[in-house]
Write an enzyme that holds these catalytic residues in place. Structure first.
Site, PDB file in Angstrom:
ATOM      1  N   CYS A   1      -7.524  16.859   1.418  1.00  0.00           N
ATOM      2  CA  CYS A   1      -7.206  15.425   1.411  1.00  0.00           C
ATOM      3  C   CYS A   1      -6.894  15.036   2.843  1.00  0.00           C
ATOM      4  O   CYS A   1      -5.998  15.578   3.482  1.00  0.00           O
ATOM      5  CB  CYS A   1      -6.007  15.179   0.500  1.00  0.00           C
ATOM      6  SG  CYS A   1      -5.198  13.599   0.779  1.00  0.00           S
TER       7      CYS A   1
ATOM      8  N   VAL B   1      -0.564  11.620  -3.390  1.00  0.00           N
ATOM      9  CA  VAL B   1      -0.230  12.572  -2.339  1.00  0.00           C
ATOM     10  C   VAL B   1      -0.763  11.996  -1.028  1.00  0.00           C
ATOM     11  O   VAL B   1      -1.775  11.274  -1.055  1.00  0.00           O
ATOM     12  CB  VAL B   1      -0.836  13.971  -2.615  1.00  0.00           C
ATOM     13  CG1 VAL B   1      -0.103  14.655  -3.723  1.00  0.00           C
ATOM     14  CG2 VAL B   1      -2.327  13.902  -2.909  1.00  0.00           C
TER      15      VAL B   1
HETATM   16  N1  LIG Z   1      -1.926   5.011   0.891  1.00  0.00           N
HETATM   17  C1  LIG Z   1      -1.698   6.364   0.440  1.00  0.00           C
HETATM   18  C2  LIG Z   1      -3.029   6.908   0.010  1.00  0.00           C
HETATM   19  C3  LIG Z   1      -3.101   8.404  -0.165  1.00  0.00           C
HETATM   20  C4  LIG Z   1      -4.269   8.798  -1.031  1.00  0.00           C
HETATM   21  O1  LIG Z   1      -5.298   8.111  -1.084  1.00  0.00           O
HETATM   22  N2  LIG Z   1      -4.101   9.896  -1.720  1.00  0.00           N
HETATM   23  C5  LIG Z   1      -5.047  10.322  -2.722  1.00  0.00           C
HETATM   24  C6  LIG Z   1      -5.481  11.741  -2.485  1.00  0.00           C
HETATM   25  S1  LIG Z   1      -6.387  11.891  -0.967  1.00  0.00           S
HETATM   26  C7  LIG Z   1      -4.342  10.320  -4.069  1.00  0.00           C
HETATM   27  O2  LIG Z   1      -3.189  10.692  -4.184  1.00  0.00           O
HETATM   28  N3  LIG Z   1      -5.054   9.882  -5.105  1.00  0.00           N
HETATM   29  C8  LIG Z   1      -4.521   9.895  -6.437  1.00  0.00           C
HETATM   30  C9  LIG Z   1      -3.763   8.653  -6.781  1.00  0.00           C
HETATM   31  O3  LIG Z   1      -3.589   7.773  -5.911  1.00  0.00           O
HETATM   32  O4  LIG Z   1      -3.311   8.596  -7.936  1.00  0.00           O
HETATM   33  C10 LIG Z   1      -1.044   7.148   1.547  1.00  0.00           C
HETATM   34  O5  LIG Z   1      -1.105   6.744   2.720  1.00  0.00           O
HETATM   35  O6  LIG Z   1      -0.404   8.167   1.281  1.00  0.00           O
END
Ligand SMILES: N[C@@H](CCC(=O)N[C@@H](CS)C(=O)NCC(=O)O)C(=O)O
Length: 211
Positions: free
Chosen positions: A19, A59
């Protein structure tokens, strides 16, 4: 919200194995030389702890005793203040504001293309490749301006940029020769022992480290 009693370490990071946003925070932690517990999360099947702690279930999520933080920008800035050495932000307000704005634009305009390539269907992935290449080429002057991204020293912005550059070959994004300085920039960061420490086993497989 208080940390779950199931979390054993004072400092714990919920992170996914490949990620780009989690890699950003792992790179901050590695640059600071901070030890922490890594909880590896499958974003499609998040553990109960994460569901309890973070209303977005996303995450990276950081737990520092009773403090729970999410959103990579919030987590990174907290870590830079909590562990001040080495500093990963310039001191003057103007440079700090510029870097924060660059990081915001990267979150809004670069990261979604990476995620489209990784998680989208064929059409979305192809569009993501095209757009990511365009935004990187559009940012060439920023890579030209100084040794690190918009700054003379390594900063939180490099922690956000370098994980994207590391992934380019694996994402199928091939930059033309005139963008060589983006690759040169990447190599400067990849050589840093902190960069190697920041990666999961999955991320280490994505390309060869520089000799
Ligand atoms: N805006 C968030 C975005 C992080 C993000 O896109 N995480 C993804 C994994 S790369 C995630 O957790 N996706 C699952 C979800 O949002 O439920 C940050 O800066 O932490």
């Amino acid at each position: 919200m208080a940390a779950s009693p199931r979390i054993r370490n004072a400092l714990t990071l919920f992170s996914s194995p490949d990620c780009v946003v989690c890699h950003r925070v792992r790179l901050v932690l590695a640059a600071k030389g901070v030890s922490y517990e890594l909880v590896s999360v499958d974003p499609n099947n998040p553990p109960e702890d994460l569901l309890d702690l973070n209303p977005y279930h996303s995450v990276p999520t950081l737990v520092d005793r009773d403090l729970v933080l999410y959103a990579a920008s919030v987590v990174s800035e907290y870590l830079d203040e909590r562990y001040p050495h080495p500093p990963l932000m310039p001191v003057d307000p103007l440079s700090r504001a510029r870097l924060r704005l660059a990081m915001l634009r990267l979150e809004l305009e670069w990261v979604p293309h990476v995620q489209a390539i990784q998680n989208g269907n064929k059409v979305q992935a192809e569009a993501g490749r095209k757009r990511l290449k365009e935004v990187l080429l559009g940012a060439l002057p920023l890579f030209k301006a100084s040794k690190f991204f918009l700054n003379a020293e390594m900063s939180l912005a490099d922690c956000a940029v370098a994980p994207i550059i590391w992934r380019l070959p694996a994402l199928g994004v091939i930059l033309p020769k005139e963008a060589k300085l983006i690759e040169d920039y990447g190599q400067r960061i990849f050589r840093n022992p902190g960069f190697v420490r920041s990666m999961t086993a999955e991320e280490k497989q994505l390309r060869e480290l520089p000799a």
